[in-house]
Design a protein around this motif. Structure first.
Motif, PDB file in Angstrom:
ATOM      1  N   VAL A  13      -4.362  59.238 -48.152  1.00  0.00           N
ATOM      2  CA  VAL A  13      -3.379  60.157 -47.843  1.00  0.00           C
ATOM      3  C   VAL A  13      -2.336  59.400 -47.186  1.00  0.00           C
ATOM      4  O   VAL A  13      -2.318  58.360 -46.646  1.00  0.00           O
ATOM      5  N   GLN A  14      -1.087  59.932 -47.367  1.00  0.00           N
ATOM      6  CA  GLN A  14       0.246  59.443 -46.600  1.00  0.00           C
ATOM      7  C   GLN A  14       0.429  59.785 -45.405  1.00  0.00           C
ATOM      8  O   GLN A  14       0.142  61.159 -45.187  1.00  0.00           O
ATOM      9  N   GLY A  15       0.797  59.031 -44.252  1.00  0.00           N
ATOM     10  CA  GLY A  15       1.007  59.404 -42.865  1.00  0.00           C
ATOM     11  C   GLY A  15       0.023  59.547 -42.159  1.00  0.00           C
ATOM     12  O   GLY A  15      -1.087  60.175 -42.245  1.00  0.00           O
ATOM     13  N   LEU A  16       0.110  59.134 -40.804  1.00  0.00           N
ATOM     14  CA  LEU A  16      -0.901  58.939 -39.900  1.00  0.00           C
ATOM     15  C   LEU A  16      -1.175  60.461 -39.435  1.00  0.00           C
ATOM     16  O   LEU A  16      -2.576  60.551 -39.038  1.00  0.00           O
ATOM     17  N   GLU A  17      -0.450  61.472 -39.418  1.00  0.00           N
ATOM     18  CA  GLU A  17      -0.740  62.903 -38.999  1.00  0.00           C
ATOM     19  C   GLU A  17      -1.736  63.509 -39.945  1.00  0.00           C
ATOM     20  O   GLU A  17      -2.681  64.346 -39.657  1.00  0.00           O
ATOM     21  N   ASN A  18      -1.750  62.853 -41.079  1.00  0.00           N
ATOM     22  CA  ASN A  18      -2.769  63.340 -42.171  1.00  0.00           C
ATOM     23  C   ASN A  18      -4.303  62.697 -42.146  1.00  0.00           C
ATOM     24  O   ASN A  18      -5.012  62.892 -42.917  1.00  0.00           O
ATOM     25  N   CYS A  19      -4.251  61.505 -41.310  1.00  0.00           N
ATOM     26  CA  CYS A  19      -5.515  60.795 -41.076  1.00  0.00           C
ATOM     27  C   CYS A  19      -6.689  61.568 -40.484  1.00  0.00           C
ATOM     28  O   CYS A  19      -6.446  61.999 -39.337  1.00  0.00           O
ATOM     29  N   SER A  20      -7.809  61.569 -41.208  1.00  0.00           N
ATOM     30  CA  SER A  20      -8.897  62.101 -40.650  1.00  0.00           C
ATOM     31  C   SER A  20      -9.645  61.154 -39.587  1.00  0.00           C
ATOM     32  O   SER A  20      -9.294  59.887 -39.860  1.00  0.00           O
ATOM     33  N   SER A  21     -10.702  61.485 -39.140  1.00  0.00           N
ATOM     34  CA  SER A  21     -11.731  60.512 -38.188  1.00  0.00           C
ATOM     35  C   SER A  21     -12.903  60.735 -38.656  1.00  0.00           C
ATOM     36  O   SER A  21     -13.532  61.783 -38.676  1.00  0.00           O
ATOM     37  N   PRO A  22     -13.668  59.765 -38.888  1.00  0.00           N
ATOM     38  CA  PRO A  22     -13.151  58.388 -39.120  1.00  0.00           C
ATOM     39  C   PRO A  22     -12.453  57.943 -40.266  1.00  0.00           C
ATOM     40  O   PRO A  22     -12.459  58.639 -41.511  1.00  0.00           O
TER      41      PRO A  22
END
Length: 409
Positions: A13-22
């Motif tokens: 996915v593009q963009g830090l705001e869309n990064c899940s954890s982990p």
């Protein structure tokens, strides 16, 4: 990376705001790097799997560093968000709470995939040549070699200067690379150390690796007291003799045997005229030989007689050469039984049972401190002139004499 085996594609996915954890975060600054995100992550995940780290089900993100206002050391880089088992040990630093994976790993993957690396750190490199015939090298500054320097420094090389005389700051060994930078080159690199204001070099435990891989020599001049631990270590000769020879050896090493066979008379002569003191050091390359070293070390501890120890060592090596058979525990005990009482032999055997792990720990410490990797490794040190020579491998009598001559200058 050592293979091109295809790894299943992972969702990115593009963009830090869309990064899940982990998740694993791929950070780029150029269009080329952005276009290679999927290939980069697949290669990294495949290599991690080969190392026993299963991250194939971890999500992936790609982030433009410029948009985030980050200044990482290089691009593309990898970050991790959250806890990813197995990858934590490769985290060298943090940015905004995200773990930065060892930059050298990201750089290696990019090089493997022929992705252009963008460095934000800058260095001037001094190639500090050796002063002896064994260590002076004429390196050709090809574009490929400049790339190699950048891979070592993990920084953009602004200029390179060869130094055959005195470098701008004292170095502990030669040949080596000296780096000048306004950036902290030690950050995130385990092999780099700071030695002065804005000056950096490769740590001493990597000096043999550096010499063999980049300067194509197995000789390293040293200008620091090696301070090899001497407690319970046999010393053959006068402890006041100016030149010390530490021999990292293994009783199953054929070139150790050859070294003693060829140089025994010269060593004896130098010991007898109080020029040289000999310090044999156990460096276990073949695990099954550790018990043999434990027996001879225990013999020395009980007798305190370095001459007996040395003569047994010679007997083992000469037998190895003459018979073409590796010495065994029975070989050692057969030699000891000729000159020791049964009571003393039993004490030595009991001692040896507890000595093996100590010797194996010493082997690891010699590797970690001096970069010893193989046997024989020879470490000469002249206490009067303050210089020495570290050599990986065998040398003959003529070369031995030449090194003694150089140490005396």
């Amino acid at each position: 990376p050592t293979t091109t085996t295809q790894t299943p594609s992972i969702p990115i996915v593009q963009g830090l705001e869309n990064c899940s954890s982990p998740s694993i975060i791929y950070v780029y600054v150029s269009q080329e790097q952005k276009e290679n995100a999927e290939k980069f992550l697949e290669t990294f995940i495949h290599e991690a799997t080969r190392q026993g780290i299963n991250i194939q089900n971890i999500g992936g993100c790609m982030v433009n560093a410029t948009a985030q206002g980050w200044r990482l050391r290089l691009y593309p880089s990898l970050l991790i968000k959250g806890n990813i088992s197995g990858l934590e040990r490769y985290v060298e630093d943090y940015v905004d709470g995200l773990g930065i994976i060892d930059y050298s790993i990201s750089e290696a993957v990019a090089r493997y995939l022929q992705i252009n690396v963008t460095y934000t750190y800058h260095v001037k490199v001094y190639i500090v040549n050796g002063l002896s015939k064994w260590t002076k090298r004429n390196i050709t500054l090809t574009p490929e070699f400049i790339k190699t320097l950048q891979s070592i420094a993990l920084a953009h090389v602004d200029s390179v200067e060869r130094i055959d005389g005195n470098p701008p700051i004292k170095v502990d060994y030669r040949p080596t690379f000296l780096f000048y930078s306004n950036d902290d080159l030690t950050k995130g690199i385990i092999y780099m150390e700071k030695i002065g204001e804005n000056y950096y070099t490769i740590k001493k435990q990597y000096m043999l690796l550096l010499a063999t891989e980049f300067f194509m020599t197995r000789f390293v001049e040293i200008y620091f007291d090696p301070k090899v631990p001497e407690e319970d270590i046999p010393v053959v000769g006068n402890r006041e003799a100016p030149i010390i020879l530490y021999i990292f050896e293994d009783y199953w090493c054929p070139y150790c045997a050859r070294f003693y066979k060829v140089n025994h008379e010269l060593i004896t002569e130098l010991i007898n005229n109080n020029t040289l003191q000999l310090h044999p050091l156990d460096f276990i390359v073949h695990r099954d030989v550790a018990e043999l070293h434990a027996l001879t070390r225990c013999l020395y501890e009980y007798t305190g007689n370095s001459s007996i120890y040395f003569n047994i060592t010679l007997d083992l090596y000469y037998g190895f050469i003459d018979k073409g058979e590796r010495p065994t525990i029975d070989t050692v005990l057969g030699i000891i039984n000729k000159s020791m009482s049964n009571e003393m032999v039993n004490k030595i055997i009991s001692c040896a049972n507890d000595k093996v792990n100590e010797i194996l720990d010493e082997t690891n410490s010699f590797h970690d401190k001096y970069g010893v990797r193989a046997t024989p490794t020879l470490l000469f040190w002249n206490r009067e002139t303050g210089k020495g020579m570290l050599i990986e491998g065998y040398i003959d009598e003529e070369e031995f004499k030449n090194i003694i001559g150089w140490l005396r200058k």
